[in-house]
Design an enzyme around this catalytic site. Structure first.
Site, PDB file in Angstrom:
ATOM      1  N   CYS A   1      21.501  25.116  75.819  1.00 35.33           N
ATOM      2  CA  CYS A   1      21.618  24.891  74.405  1.00 35.33           C
ATOM      3  C   CYS A   1      22.798  25.765  73.732  1.00 35.33           C
ATOM      4  CB  CYS A   1      20.346  25.248  73.791  1.00 35.33           C
ATOM      5  SG  CYS A   1      20.486  25.333  72.079  1.00 35.33           S
TER       6      CYS A   1
ATOM      7  N   CYS B   1      11.905  26.875  70.063  1.00 36.24           N
ATOM      8  CA  CYS B   1      13.323  27.424  69.368  1.00 36.24           C
ATOM      9  C   CYS B   1      12.496  28.822  68.565  1.00 36.24           C
ATOM     10  CB  CYS B   1      13.891  26.642  68.265  1.00 36.24           C
ATOM     11  SG  CYS B   1      15.118  27.394  67.606  1.00 36.24           S
TER      12      CYS B   1
ATOM     13  N   GLN C   1      21.398  29.799  51.755  1.00 27.77           N
ATOM     14  CA  GLN C   1      21.788  30.610  52.659  1.00 27.77           C
ATOM     15  C   GLN C   1      20.698  30.348  53.740  1.00 27.77           C
ATOM     16  OE1 GLN C   1      24.105  31.952  53.981  1.00 27.77           O
ATOM     17  NE2 GLN C   1      25.794  32.357  52.354  1.00 27.77           N
TER      18      GLN C   1
ATOM     19  N   GLU D   1      30.756  23.492  41.692  1.00 28.70           N
ATOM     20  CA  GLU D   1      30.211  23.013  42.873  1.00 28.70           C
ATOM     21  C   GLU D   1      30.558  21.570  43.060  1.00 28.70           C
ATOM     22  OE1 GLU D   1      28.473  22.187  46.386  1.00 28.70           O
ATOM     23  OE2 GLU D   1      28.911  24.131  45.759  1.00 28.70           O
TER      24      GLU D   1
ATOM     25  N   ASP E   1      32.692  31.598  46.990  1.00 28.25           N
ATOM     26  CA  ASP E   1      31.970  31.553  48.516  1.00 28.25           C
ATOM     27  C   ASP E   1      32.425  30.189  49.037  1.00 28.25           C
ATOM     28  OD1 ASP E   1      30.320  31.524  50.601  1.00 28.25           O
ATOM     29  OD2 ASP E   1      28.366  31.807  49.479  1.00 28.25           O
TER      30      ASP E   1
ATOM     31  N   CYS F   1      32.354  32.802  55.244  1.00 22.06           N
ATOM     32  CA  CYS F   1      31.459  32.333  56.539  1.00 22.06           C
ATOM     33  C   CYS F   1      32.426  32.423  57.635  1.00 22.06           C
ATOM     34  CB  CYS F   1      30.542  31.400  56.431  1.00 22.06           C
ATOM     35  SG  CYS F   1      31.434  29.895  56.090  1.00 22.06           S
TER      36      CYS F   1
END
Length: 492
Positions: free
Chosen positions: A82, A185, A324, A374, A423, A450
């Site tokens: 993975c 996981c 988030q 947005e 952002d 990010c």
């Protein structure tokens, strides 16, 4: 006539030198940089070169001669196959060092702007079970590792075999149609493993077909699981029912087909087995990809949303909402953004790429007015509701493409911002958005990113009018090479 390619070499007793991008490590060989996954600096390995270009090569560890002292024991049974948590073999303290260095390198190398001393990276509160959302693909034939392929007996003459076993799991890196079956996981609360595995077992037992991405057939296509700090759970099951009905047949008649009855049977089983699920949703996706932004999502049980909690605020999160994925660390990320904004209660704030209005509502009580923009209309509707349920009256939200909404005319109508918080997605800001920000000339810009590489590019474009005065890396994704970064810019 095609020329025979020269065999790529096996390199023995190679010492891994440093961490590289995308969770890989590197060493130098014959004036080339060689990138290798699933190892750490200080490992001595035998490396098989798999790909060779003019300036770099890629290799694979075939044997560890001596393992590095800077190494942790991976806790996940799927590590090494993975591609999700490539840094499990690094102690968390070492991961943070490399992420801090990554931000420093990218801002210096790409941005080429004057930078202050960086603040120490904020490590994640949790390093396991920190995510609130995971997306699992379904496939009619599971991915097999090389070792599994070598150990397989010959397939029976009538066809079938281990490779034909269906699976629910993650897509293999670089292979869009291959799904690695996941048993456990560690990224999310263990209940999600129970839900996923139960869906798999029920589907196999009751003859639900699994999706074949190449042939675009098969009923069970995708499973999305979300949870929240409020204790709520959302499960979205994506089906593929075959050809859609004609308009004369009615919009939902296809759920009465044999496959539709099987799909509804699975949903009822999940609802009965897991009363913790407060939002059980489903859809029929006839597209060639699994994205749901343009799909009609139906409610089977409960509500069409869950609520997330942060500080004294409550946020509505729907199936298409961005939030988030590390809830606890998101609070620390947004706290940094609010601190950098330096609000006194008198400022007009623009929150670009606002999502469900999390940052906008988080800072609103310290601002005069906040305007959020947005792309996703559903997210903007949630942002408005989030203001309403929290009693926040000084926010406005607009849906549309950022470069089309944020214009000089928009700023003239709503007022010039004192602070802009941005952002953007990994691609960074569109050049037109950067130009509009420069014309709007706010006193302060808080840039949450990010992807420090695209952030560095945008900082270079803003450098003519703004100086970087604070840099705060934040780790949102332990055991991965990804890192968030918050930068404060002030007008020169």
């Amino acid at each position: 006539m095609a020329r025979n390619k020269k065999p790529l070499p096996l390199l023995e007793n190679i010492t891994i030198e440093a961490v590289a991008a995308e969770g890989k490590c590197l060493f130098h060989w014959n004036e080339l940089v060689v990138f290798v996954p699933f190892c750490v600096p200080g490992d001595m390995c035998d490396i098989q070169i798999r790909r060779k270009k003019h300036s770099f090569a890629e290799g694979e560890v075939v044997r560890f001669v001596k393992k590095s002292d800077v190494r942790a024991v991976p806790f996940c049974q799927h590590f090494g196959v993975c591609g999700g948590c490539k840094w499990q073999n690094l102690p968390y303290e070492e991961q943070l060092k490399f992420k801090q260095q990554q931000v420093f390198d990218q801002l210096h190398r790409i941005g080429k702007v004057e930078l202050p001393e960086f603040r120490p990276i904020l490590g994640s509160v949790k390093t396991q079970e920190y995510r609130n959302k995971l997306d699992y693909g379904c496939a009619n034939k599971r991915y097999l590792t090389k070792e599994e392929m070598r150990s397989l007996p010959p397939a029976p003459s009538e066809g079938g075999g281990a490779k034909d076993v269906p699976a629910i799991g993650f897509h293999i890196t670089g292979a869009f149609d291959k799904i690695l079956p996941i048993e456990k996981c560690w990224l999310m609360d263990d209940l999600h493993n129970c839900i996923r595995n139960d869906i798999r077992d029920y589907a196999i037992e009751h003859g639900l077909s699994f999706f074949d991405l190449r042939a675009q057939v098969g009923l069970l296509r995708d499973v999305i699981i979300r949870n929240s700090a409020s204790g709520e759970w959302m499960v979205i099951i994506q089906f593929h029912l075959g050809a859609s009905p004609s308009p004369s047949e009615g919009g939902e008649k296809h759920w009465d087909s044999e496959d539709g009855e099987k799909a509804l049977g699975l949903l009822q089983h999940v609802a009965d087995t897991f009363p913790q699920i407060t939002s059980l949703l489903y859809l029929d996706n006839q597209k060639c990809n699994d994205t749901i932004g343009d799909q009609e999502i139906l409610v089977f049980k409960g509500e069409d949303h869950i609520f997330e909690l942060m500080e004294d605020l409550k946020f509505k999160v729907g199936p298409k909402s961005f939030y988030q994925t590390n809830t606890e660390q998101a609070y620390h990320l947004y706290s940094v953004a609010r601190e950098f904004a330096g609000l006194t209660g008198k400022e007009m704030v623009y929150d670009l790429y606002t999502g469900t209005g999390t940052i906008a509502n988080f800072v609103a009580k310290k601002a005069k007015k906040v305007i959020g923009i947005e792309y996703v209309p559903e997210a903007i509707e949630d942002a408005k509701i989030n203001s309403e349920i929290n009693g926040i009256e000084n926010t406005l939200f607009y849906a549309g493409d950022m470069k089309d909404i944020l214009t000089d005319e928009f700023i003239a109508e709503h007022g010039r911002p004192d602070v802009i918080i941005t952002d953007p997605p990994r691609a960074g800001m569109h050049p037109d958005v950067v130009k509009t920000i420069l014309r709007a000339a706010p006193e302060r810009i808080v840039y949450v990113s990010c992807n420090p590489a695209t952030q560095a590019r945008d900082l270079q474009d803003l450098d003519e009018a703004y100086k970087v005065v604070e840099v705060q890396p934040v780790d949102m994704f332990p055991h991965t090479p990804h890192v968030e970064n918050v930068v404060l810019l002030v007008k020169r």
